[in-house]
Write an enzyme that holds these catalytic residues in place. Structure first.
Site, PDB file in Angstrom:
ATOM      1  CE  LYS A  94      33.714 -13.014  45.784  1.00 15.03           C
ATOM      2  NZ  LYS A  94      34.163 -12.223  44.677  1.00 15.03           N
ATOM      3  CB  CYS A 137       6.490  20.485  25.698  1.00 17.75           C
ATOM      4  SG  CYS A 137       4.857  21.146  25.282  1.00 17.75           S
ATOM      5  CE1 TYR A 139      41.698 -10.067  48.493  1.00 19.58           C
ATOM      6  CE2 TYR A 139      42.940 -12.113  48.498  1.00 19.58           C
ATOM      7  CZ  TYR A 139      42.191 -11.162  47.820  1.00 19.58           C
ATOM      8  OH  TYR A 139      41.956 -11.294  46.477  1.00 19.58           O
ATOM      9  CG  LEU A 151      37.295 -17.218  47.113  1.00 16.90           C
ATOM     10  CD1 LEU A 151      36.816 -15.931  47.765  1.00 16.90           C
ATOM     11  CD2 LEU A 151      37.916 -18.142  48.152  1.00 16.90           C
ATOM     12  CD  GLU A 200      20.705 -11.786  33.821  1.00 16.29           C
ATOM     13  OE1 GLU A 200      20.941 -11.785  32.604  1.00 16.29           O
ATOM     14  OE2 GLU A 200      20.043 -10.913  34.404  1.00 16.29           O
ATOM     15  CE1 TYR A 201      31.158 -15.863  33.442  1.00 11.68           C
ATOM     16  CE2 TYR A 201      31.239 -16.033  35.839  1.00 11.68           C
ATOM     17  CZ  TYR A 201      31.796 -16.284  34.601  1.00 11.68           C
ATOM     18  OH  TYR A 201      32.972 -16.971  34.512  1.00 11.68           O
ATOM     19  CB  CYS A 248       4.426  17.815  23.294  1.00 14.85           C
ATOM     20  SG  CYS A 248       3.692  17.508  24.907  1.00 14.85           S
ATOM     21  CE  LYS A 278      28.899 -13.034  43.381  1.00 10.33           C
ATOM     22  NZ  LYS A 278      29.617 -12.722  42.218  1.00 10.33           N
ATOM     23  CB  CYS A 282       1.540  21.495  27.158  1.00  9.00           C
ATOM     24  SG  CYS A 282       1.777  19.725  27.334  1.00  9.00           S
ATOM     25  CG  ASP A 286      32.575  -6.226  42.265  1.00  8.67           C
ATOM     26  OD1 ASP A 286      33.294  -7.062  41.680  1.00  8.67           O
ATOM     27  OD2 ASP A 286      31.452  -5.881  41.861  1.00  8.67           O
ATOM     28  CD  GLU A 332      39.911 -11.683  54.645  1.00 13.68           C
ATOM     29  OE1 GLU A 332      40.032 -11.503  53.414  1.00 13.68           O
ATOM     30  OE2 GLU A 332      40.714 -12.354  55.312  1.00 13.68           O
ATOM     31  CB  CYS A 343       0.000  19.828  23.816  1.00 17.98           C
ATOM     32  SG  CYS A 343       1.706  20.370  23.546  1.00 17.98           S
TER      33      CYS A 343
HETATM   34  S1  IVH Z   1      40.576 -14.833  49.070  1.00 15.02           S
HETATM   35  C1  IVH Z   1      42.764 -18.498  47.733  1.00 15.02           C
HETATM   36  N1  IVH Z   1      39.566 -12.614  50.060  1.00 15.02           N
HETATM   37  O1  IVH Z   1      37.275 -12.688  44.950  1.00 15.02           O
HETATM   38  C2  IVH Z   1      41.876 -17.404  48.200  1.00 15.02           C
HETATM   39  N2  IVH Z   1      39.369 -13.010  47.720  1.00 15.02           N
HETATM   40  O2  IVH Z   1      35.766 -14.873  43.736  1.00 15.02           O
HETATM   41  C3  IVH Z   1      41.537 -16.487  47.126  1.00 15.02           C
HETATM   42  N3  IVH Z   1      38.265 -11.195  46.501  1.00 15.02           N
HETATM   43  O3  IVH Z   1      39.939 -14.102  43.194  1.00 15.02           O
HETATM   44  C4  IVH Z   1      40.835 -15.293  47.411  1.00 15.02           C
HETATM   45  N4  IVH Z   1      37.927  -9.876  48.221  1.00 15.02           N
HETATM   46  O4  IVH Z   1      39.913 -11.556  43.497  1.00 15.02           O
HETATM   47  C5  IVH Z   1      39.755 -13.352  48.966  1.00 15.02           C
HETATM   48  N5  IVH Z   1      38.759 -10.685  51.039  1.00 15.02           N
HETATM   49  C6  IVH Z   1      38.955 -11.415  49.953  1.00 15.02           C
HETATM   50  C7  IVH Z   1      38.542 -10.997  48.678  1.00 15.02           C
HETATM   51  C8  IVH Z   1      38.750 -11.823  47.583  1.00 15.02           C
HETATM   52  C9  IVH Z   1      37.775 -10.020  46.921  1.00 15.02           C
HETATM   53  C10 IVH Z   1      38.240 -11.682  45.107  1.00 15.02           C
HETATM   54  C11 IVH Z   1      39.548 -12.259  44.642  1.00 15.02           C
HETATM   55  C12 IVH Z   1      39.216 -13.672  44.281  1.00 15.02           C
HETATM   56  C13 IVH Z   1      37.760 -13.587  43.990  1.00 15.02           C
HETATM   57  C14 IVH Z   1      37.073 -14.923  44.125  1.00 15.02           C
END
Ligand code: IVH
Length: 679
Positions: free
Chosen positions: A123, A433, A235, A90, A42-43, A415, A321, A438, A125, A121, A418
């Site tokens: 991503k 209960c 990374y 990103l 939602e963000y 309850c 995502k 019951c 969290d 790679e 009953c």
């Molecule tokens: S590259 C200039 N690689 O996702 C390149 N970011 O939404 C910058 N993140 O700020 C990031 N895993 O905190 C990259 N394998 C990955 C990542 C990654 C998580 C995070 C990172 C970045 C955010 C962007």
């Protein structure tokens, strides 16, 4: 008041201002308070809306807009650190088609003859971190902050075991000063453990591993950080020349002793990027840490500098995502359900919401303390999470959306079935209960008796049991064996055929193995495993009932608690009377071989996903196991076939496709059970 800038409708100006305030508020929660009030998806939607409006009306773009900045200014809790090069964000995409569009855009920016593989790679969290090593020694750790200025968290970073204080010597090509970037995270198991500890200490629990990681790293007192098993993946490395590719940067990081994600992969083209994304998505819950997508990067670093960056993100990378697993919806009410033991369990009645491929309308809230801890109130907007095949869960309220006058929920005193009193004993977390007459408890006891792992009476589910109890046809499990076709055929929803089938199914159940009967009685603490052990030790119900507490406790897997529970159960006159009526109705009381199915599936592993029309999930699994096969919950290379019904789990199908496991429908499944052969 909104002002009208040249030609821009006032409503747009107002909405843009509103979006900026909202987004900045959420950014502050996320970066400074390590909490997030709304789900990620939602963000992202708010940010997308703002981006679209700014694209449409470029005159509204200004430097301070959240679309032009990254994160928020660092808090005053830590010293400020200027990053040598900005820590960027990103661009995000949510469909595989958008990855193609990204690829096409790159190609337009480059020459037709330019090409490069891609690096995929996970991503992670977590929260991004930048480390500076001088002559191989860690000298500084900083959070991202607003991308230009971060927070100095050096003492905290030093407590993280995964982050080396010194780079591995011999990592050739590392200059005097090098900056590496990556993500700090908390493994899911550590997050769950931390929340358990927080709850015991009466402290607020963290909504997700990311918030927990951020809250753990951003501690004024580094000894608190030290007690949290944070991990990290790196990374990016800056300040090293001669790295021609992204994968060689990762190699260098790895050789320097920094953790690099083992799921990283170099792939030749965007088709292979798709395959990577789908495979990783199908395994995302098996990794042990949370990821929310895949970062796709151009492998050839010479192209990075040619592609450059926008104000906030590099053009040579994109974040794909995954579809969200959290959504917010309205908590319409908190109700209480009564189980067969009388336990009263609060549950959330939600405005139905689609999450991760299914519609969620109900979610358990477990017990009174859980409701209080989560502080969810009827009328609240709540965040609901459904991760993979996991049961949906209410994460917490969106406090900023709480309606005025929303009152904390109170556990009902009586309850709902009953109207008897609901009792919570000192020191216990559950409420009961306590009226054994019951009607709802009765219904649930009979439903359990008839369930798949117990007497396995097909067609006797909750709805029908409730109907029969209300019609006065059933008052306990033994009454099932007295149901007559004629009296059923007169009930709503019944014809002669369905009545005949049900009576036949009840009749068939008389011959179930003794272990099933013991399970069916619903004795506290006696589940399938204990019941099977008791059945094989005593061989018949009379001998078991005559056994002393000591004899019972000496059975493998039965301790004093279970023994006492058995003695209590068989000591009750009402229970003994019901058992006698089961005997009088011809239910088998002794062990011995039950009817055996043809063993067509020995050595085969069959995964079921989605809803089948002729089998419940349990029945399908039982049909497989009863024929000598296995029915695990997830697809692997060892899976013989995946059976799909309605609304199958996308992840399982994708995985089957990736691994080349045959996918069959219900019709083929029925044939497969019979023959053990796939057509
Ligand atoms: S590259 C200039 N690689 O996702 C390149 N970011 O939404 C910058 N993140 O700020 C990031 N895993 O905190 C990259 N394998 C990955 C990542 C990654 C998580 C995070 C990172 C970045 C955010 C962007």
């Amino acid at each position: 008041m909104s002002t009208e800038s040249d030609g821009v409708p006032a409503a747009v100006v107002a909405r843009v201002a509103e979006l900026r305030v909202l987004i900045k508020g959420y950014d502050e929660q996320y970066y400074l308070e390590d909490a997030s009030d709304i789900p990620d998806a939602e963000y992202d939607a708010l940010k997308d809306e703002l981006l679209t409006l700014e694209e449409q009306y470029p005159e509204l773009v200004e430097a301070g807009s959240p679309t032009q900045t990254v994160g928020v200014a660092p808090s005053s809790l830590f010293a400020a650190v200027a990053h040598r090069t900005p820590m960027m964000s990103l661009d995000k995409v949510t469909t595989l088609e958008e990855i193609l569009a990204w690829g096409a855009r790159l190609q337009r920016l480059l020459a037709p003859e330019d090409g490069s593989p891609f690096v995929c790679e996970p991503k992670i969290d977590g929260l991004s971190i930048s480390l500076t090593y001088e002559h191989g020694r860690l000298t500084r750790g900083a959070t991202r902050g607003d991308g230009r200025i971060g927070e100095d968290v050096t003492p905290n970073v030093r407590t993280v075991a995964a982050i080396p204080g010194e780079l591995a010597l011999g990592a050739s090509g590392i200059p005097g000063v090098v900056e590496v970037r990556g993500e700090v995270y908390l493994p899911v198991s550590a997050f769950e453990e931390l929340n358990r500890r927080q709850a015991t200490a009466g402290l607020r629990s963290f909504a997700n591993p990311r918030n927990a990681a951020a809250g753990s790293l951003r501690q004024k007192d580094p000894s608190i950080t030290a007690g949290r098993p944070l991990e990290a993946f790196f990374y990016q490395v800056d300040g090293v020349s001669g790295l021609a590719t992204q994968s060689s940067s990762l190699d260098l990081l790895h050789r320097a002793g920094l953790p690099v994600n083992p799921e990283t992969s170099v792939v030749p083209d965007l088709v292979a990027v798709f395959a990577y994304c789908r495979d990783l998505e199908s395994r995302r819950h098996e990794l042990g840490y949370e990821i929310d997508g895949v970062v796709v990067k151009v492998e050839d670093r010479a192209l990075h500098s040619r592609l450059g960056a926008t104000s906030h993100a590099p053009r040579w990378a994109v974040a794909y995502k995954f579809p969200p697993e959290e959504q917010s919806t309205r908590l319409e009410d908190i109700l209480v359900s009564i189980g067969r033991t009388g336990r009263a369990t609060p549950f959330a009645k939600l405005r139905p919401v689609r999450i991760a491929g299914s519609v969620v309308g109900l979610a358990s809230l477990h017990n009174e303390d859980q409701v209080r801890l989560k502080d969810v109130r009827p009328g609240d907007t709540v965040v609901v999470r459904k991760a993979g095949d996991v049961i949906p869960e209410v994460v917490g309220p969106v406090l900023s959306a709480r309606p005025a006058g929303a009152e904390p929920w109170r556990f009902p005193k009586s309850c709902p079935s009953c109207a008897g009193p609901l009792v919570r004993l000192d020191g216990e977390s559950d409420t009961y209960c306590v009226n054994s007459n019951c009607p709802e408890q009765r219904v649930q006891r009979i439903v359990h008796f008839a369930s798949r792992s117990a007497m396995d009476i097909e067609g006797l589910g909750e709805q029908r049991v409730a109907q029969f109890v209300a019609a006065g046809l059933l008052s306990d499990a033994a009454d099932c064996y007295r149901l007559q076709v004629l009296e059923l055929a007169g009930l709503e929803g019944f014809g002669e055929l369905s009545a005949t089938n049900l009576v036949a199914a009840v009749g068939d159940s008389r011959d179930r193995p003794l272990g099933n009967l013991l399970t069916a009685l619903g004795i506290r603490h006696v589940g399938g495993t204990v019941a099977a052990a008791l059945a094989s030790t005593f061989g018949d119900l009379d001998r078991l009932m005559a056994a002393s507490e000591e004899e019972l406790a000496s059975v493998e897997g039965v301790g004093s608690v279970i023994a006492a529970s058995l003695v209590r159960y068989f000591g009750s006159d009402a229970n003994r009377a019901m058992i006698e009526r089961l005997r009088a109705n011809g239910v088998r009381f002794s062990a011995g071989e039950g009817p055996k199915l043809p063993q067509t599936l020995v050595g085969k592993s069959v995964v079921v996903t989605g809803t089948l029309s002729g089998f419940s999930r349990e029945q399908a699994e039982a049909a497989i196991i009863g024929r000598g096969g296995k029915s695990p919950g997830s697809v692997s290379a060892k899976t013989t076939a995946v059976v799909t019904g309605d609304n199958p789990g996308g992840a399982k199908l994708t995985k089957a496709e990736t691994l080349g496991v045959p996918v069959i429908d219900e019709q083929e499944f029925v044939k497969f059970l019979e023959t053990g052969e796939l057509s």
